[in-house]
Design a protein around this motif. Structure first.
Motif, PDB file in Angstrom:
ATOM      1  N   LYS A  44       0.840  -1.212   0.000  1.00 16.90           N
ATOM      2  CA  LYS A  44       0.000   0.000   0.000  1.00 16.90           C
ATOM      3  C   LYS A  44       0.865   1.248   0.000  1.00 16.90           C
ATOM      4  CE  LYS A  44      -0.753   0.436   4.971  1.00 16.90           C
ATOM      5  NZ  LYS A  44      -1.731   0.561   6.029  1.00 16.90           N
ATOM      6  N   TYR A  66      -7.708   7.500   0.941  1.00 17.72           N
ATOM      7  CA  TYR A  66      -7.812   7.916  -0.459  1.00 17.72           C
ATOM      8  C   TYR A  66      -6.410   8.060  -1.041  1.00 17.72           C
ATOM      9  CZ  TYR A  66      -8.693  10.779  -4.548  1.00 17.72           C
ATOM     10  OH  TYR A  66      -8.715  11.253  -5.829  1.00 17.72           O
ATOM     11  N   TRP A  79     -11.249  14.241  -5.333  1.00 14.91           N
ATOM     12  CA  TRP A  79     -11.732  13.376  -4.256  1.00 14.91           C
ATOM     13  C   TRP A  79     -13.263  13.434  -4.148  1.00 14.91           C
ATOM     14  CZ3 TRP A  79     -13.905  14.940   0.554  1.00 14.91           C
ATOM     15  CH2 TRP A  79     -14.058  13.904   1.464  1.00 14.91           C
ATOM     16  N   SER A  80     -13.827  14.658  -4.134  1.00 19.76           N
ATOM     17  CA  SER A  80     -15.287  14.776  -4.000  1.00 19.76           C
ATOM     18  C   SER A  80     -15.997  14.276  -5.254  1.00 19.76           C
ATOM     19  CB  SER A  80     -15.694  16.210  -3.667  1.00 19.76           C
ATOM     20  OG  SER A  80     -15.235  17.082  -4.643  1.00 19.76           O
ATOM     21  N   TYR A  90     -17.924  10.958   2.663  1.00 21.17           N
ATOM     22  CA  TYR A  90     -17.394  12.310   2.867  1.00 21.17           C
ATOM     23  C   TYR A  90     -16.852  12.476   4.286  1.00 21.17           C
ATOM     24  CZ  TYR A  90     -17.032  17.384   2.400  1.00 21.17           C
ATOM     25  OH  TYR A  90     -16.554  18.666   2.337  1.00 21.17           O
ATOM     26  N   TRP A  91     -17.637  12.058   5.272  1.00 20.31           N
ATOM     27  CA  TRP A  91     -17.268  12.315   6.663  1.00 20.31           C
ATOM     28  C   TRP A  91     -16.569  11.144   7.332  1.00 20.31           C
ATOM     29  CZ3 TRP A  91     -17.320  17.174   8.072  1.00 20.31           C
ATOM     30  CH2 TRP A  91     -18.226  18.060   7.471  1.00 20.31           C
ATOM     31  N   GLY A  92     -16.576   9.980   6.694  1.00 13.12           N
ATOM     32  CA  GLY A  92     -16.050   8.798   7.367  1.00 13.12           C
ATOM     33  C   GLY A  92     -17.179   8.117   8.125  1.00 13.12           C
ATOM     34  N   GLU A 129     -15.795  -0.165  10.528  1.00 16.30           N
ATOM     35  CA  GLU A 129     -14.901   0.901  10.966  1.00 16.30           C
ATOM     36  C   GLU A 129     -14.112   0.461  12.187  1.00 16.30           C
ATOM     37  OE1 GLU A 129     -14.004   3.921  10.154  1.00 16.30           O
ATOM     38  OE2 GLU A 129     -13.404   4.920  12.005  1.00 16.30           O
ATOM     39  N   ARG A 139      -1.718  -1.468  11.365  1.00 17.72           N
ATOM     40  CA  ARG A 139      -1.453  -0.663  10.170  1.00 17.72           C
ATOM     41  C   ARG A 139      -0.226  -1.176   9.421  1.00 17.72           C
ATOM     42  NH1 ARG A 139      -3.525   4.197   9.130  1.00 17.72           N
ATOM     43  NH2 ARG A 139      -1.616   4.788   8.106  1.00 17.72           N
TER      44      ARG A 139
END
Lengths: 78, 241
Positions: A2, A40, B59-60, B122-124, B233, B241
């Motif tokens: 990634k 993103y 992105w949007s 948009y907001w998660g 989530e 990670r």
């Protein structure tokens, strides 16, 4: 594999808020947030714009990170 | 700070949202307003696609396109279900399929799926579901306008009380889901099951109606999707990670 980025650290180095950076590159603050969180992956154009705004080479701002499950690296073709 | 406020207040999305919400409230005074809600919701996206509005970034635009794609998938599912019920032992002999007022149901599906998908992207997950549940709370308050029309004489206090209590529950759920996503997801699933229980009971009593069908659809689209994204989530937050 990634793509990770160091936008947050370099933004802090220049004392920029997400809003400041967003304005510099012409995107919304939520876009910067999504990129920083790794949700993103920006286009090449935006990646270069971010690098320029943060005064960094794009290759240092964005880096590929291999996960443990990833196979061997791409063959070199030689 | 002023610059941020100046940039956000005139945003086309917020204006569309405000108009749509006002229409939901005012439908009790003028029912035809409901017809325009879907158009208002999609108007900013339509204007961006034809190039009239130039306020989007990559992105949007990506979010908008994905939300649109999700809405199309949901529309295909509704059409397929409707087709199957009409042609293979449908509930209704008049050729209307499972959905009373089919086109209205389609409009409702497409609008809700687009909105929920857009807001969550948009907001998660947490912030998105938080906002969606606050909107649900506002929608729950809308029947309070019937008090002014005196539609339920003698039951005014009951109508007002149920609207306020219902809205309060959603506000509480919104804050809980934002703080503890997995318990919030479980509560949303319970809410969905309760809604389904209500539908089964209503079907036994008097068959399908537009109100029940739309509320069940809305429950699936809002509570179901919200519960799934909240659950995922938390799983993502826990993964290394």
């Amino acid at each position: 594999m990634k793509l990770i980025n160091h936008i947050k650290q370099h933004r802090a180095r220049l004392d920029l808020t997400q809003e400041d950076l967003a304005r510099r590159v012409g995107v919304r603050r939520q876009a910067i947030l999504a990129i920083e969180k790794g949700k993103y992956v920006p286009s090449a154009l935006l990646a270069f714009q971010l690098a320029r705004a943060l005064e960094m080479p794009v290759g240092e701002l964005f880096q590929l990170e291999e996960s443990p499950g990833d196979g061997p690296s791409q063959p070199t073709g030689e | 700070m002023n610059t941020m406020t100046m940039r956000r207040l005139p945003s086309a999305d917020w204006m569309a949202f405000g108009v749509a919400l006002a229409a939901v409230f005012l439908k009790y005074l003028e029912p035809t307003l409901m017809t325009f809600i879907a158009l208002v919701v999609f108007l900013p996206s339509i204007l961006r696609e034809v190039g009239v509005l130039g306020d989007g970034d990559e992105w949007s635009r990506g979010i908008m396109h994905r939300a649109g794609f999700h809405a199309v998938l949901a529309a295909v599912a509704v059409v397929t279900l409707d087709y199957l019920t009409v042609n293979f032992g449908g509930f209704d002999q008049k050729g209307q399929g499972i959905w009373p007022l089919g086109s209205s149901m389609m409009r409702l599906t497409v609008t809700w799926v687009f909105l929920v998908s857009y807001v969550i992207q948009y907001w998660g997950a947490r912030e998105g579901v938080f906002r969606i549940l606050l909107v649900e709370a506002l929608l729950f308050m809308s029947p309070i306008l019937t008090v002014f029309r005196n539609e339920y004489p003698g039951q005014t206090a009951l109508v007002a009380l149920s609207a306020v209590v219902g809205a309060g529950i959603f506000v509480g759920l919104a804050f809980l889901a934002r703080r503890w996503p997995r318990p919030g997801a479980l509560l949303l699933v319970l809410l969905l099951l309760a809604q389904m229980g209500g539908l089964v009971r209503a079907t036994t009593l008097g068959g399908w109606s537009w109100g029940f069908a739309s509320s069940v659809l809305q429950a699936f689209l809002v509570f179901g999707i919200s519960a799934v994204v909240l659950w995922r989530e938390r799983a993502q937050a826990l993964s290394p990670r």
